[in-house]
Write an enzyme that holds these catalytic residues in place. Structure first.
Site: not given
Length: 299
Positions: A142, A170
């Protein structure tokens, strides 16, 4: 057992970063979490992230995190990918959380860039690979430099992609140019982590969303991505434009606050937030209502 995955969409396409419901006194509401998870999957999500920032992970205990994973897997684990947020700025703690999440039945792990201590790129590489080595679960990294203070460079992404369990990213970097290069060179499954950029990121190779607004417009997000994948970019663009007030409204303040206000307006579990977060004001609630209605949300 998690739904069948492919290497291209290892965690599904429409994933909501779920809030953690609390009771009126601030205790973990596991029954509410199961009801909310069921509602979200029924609405079109094929994945859920629990214990992420939107799940107030900074203020839930390790035991609460494990209990939440267990409850959500029990409720929807046969119909949706349940991804556990385990990232911290302490690698040893992240390894512990990863193992706890695996024991609780999570289908995958979300590991955020270590925040505040601002490690160099080699430190990021070693952090992510150490966590990935801790379990047999697939990992979504992420990248959110606005919160972590450090971006993951494309070269580091390429090295991370060589790890057999690091399969996705992400992206909340907000840089379509860098995303284009990273998608082209890493082979990672790319997920939008910024709702306003869901459609633009699809255009450079993203395969899905990890969304906040998926709490309230999952069917529309599903229609958007299905339209894009089938080649109907005009329809995807129309849906994107219709949802602009929702994207804006849900991010006028911290996302947890607006989601829990929206859940309350729809009679869904959410409850209060834990300090240092505070609930939205009456004025903010009314503005949120106007934004959601403008985007077609029924309240």
């Amino acid at each position: 057992m998690a739904p069948t995955s492919t290497s291209r969409t290892p965690f599904g396409r429409v994933i909501t970063a779920m809030v953690t419901p609390f009771t009126a006194d601030g205790s973990l509401d596991l029954d509410g979490a199961q009801r909310l998870a069921t509602h979200l999957v029924d609405s079109g999500n094929d994945g859920l992230v629990v214990n992420g920032t939107t799940g107030e992970s900074p203020t839930t205990t390790d035991a609460e995190k494990a209990d939440l994973v267990r409850a959500v897997v029990e409720a929807v684990g046969d119909r949706a990918h349940v991804v556990a947020g385990v990232g911290t700025n302490d690698t040893r703690h992240s390894v512990h959380l990863a193992r706890e999440a695996a024991s609780a039945g999570a289908h995958g792990l979300l590991v955020v860039t270590p925040y505040y201590n601002k490690p160099p790129q080699e430190g990021l590489y070693q952090h992510f690979t150490t966590v990935a080595d801790a379990t047999e679960l697939p990992v979504m990294i992420y990248d959110i430099p606005g919160r972590s203070g450090v971006p993951i460079n494309t070269g580091t992404m390429m090295r991370l992609a060589e790890h057999p369990r690091i399969v996705a990213n992400k992206d909340a970097k907000g840089d379509l140019g860098r995303a284009s290069w990273a998608v082209a060179t890493t082979g990672l499954a790319w997920y939008s982590g910024d709702d306003m950029l869901n459609l633009p990121l699809l255009s450079v190779g993203a395969v899905g969303f990890v969304s906040v607004v998926g709490h309230v417009v999952a069917p529309e997000l599903r229609s958007l991505i299905d339209s894009f994948v089938s080649g109907d970019v005009v329809k995807a663009t129309e849906i994107h434009q219709k949802l602009l007030p929702v994207f804006t409204g849900m991010h006028r303040t911290q996302g947890v606050l607006t989601v829990k206000a929206a859940m309350a307006a729809q009679g869904l579990p959410g409850g209060p937030v834990r300090l240092p977060l505070v609930g939205v004001t009456e004025e903010e609630t009314e503005q949120l209502r106007r934004d959601l209605v403008a985007g077609g949300v029924q309240l």
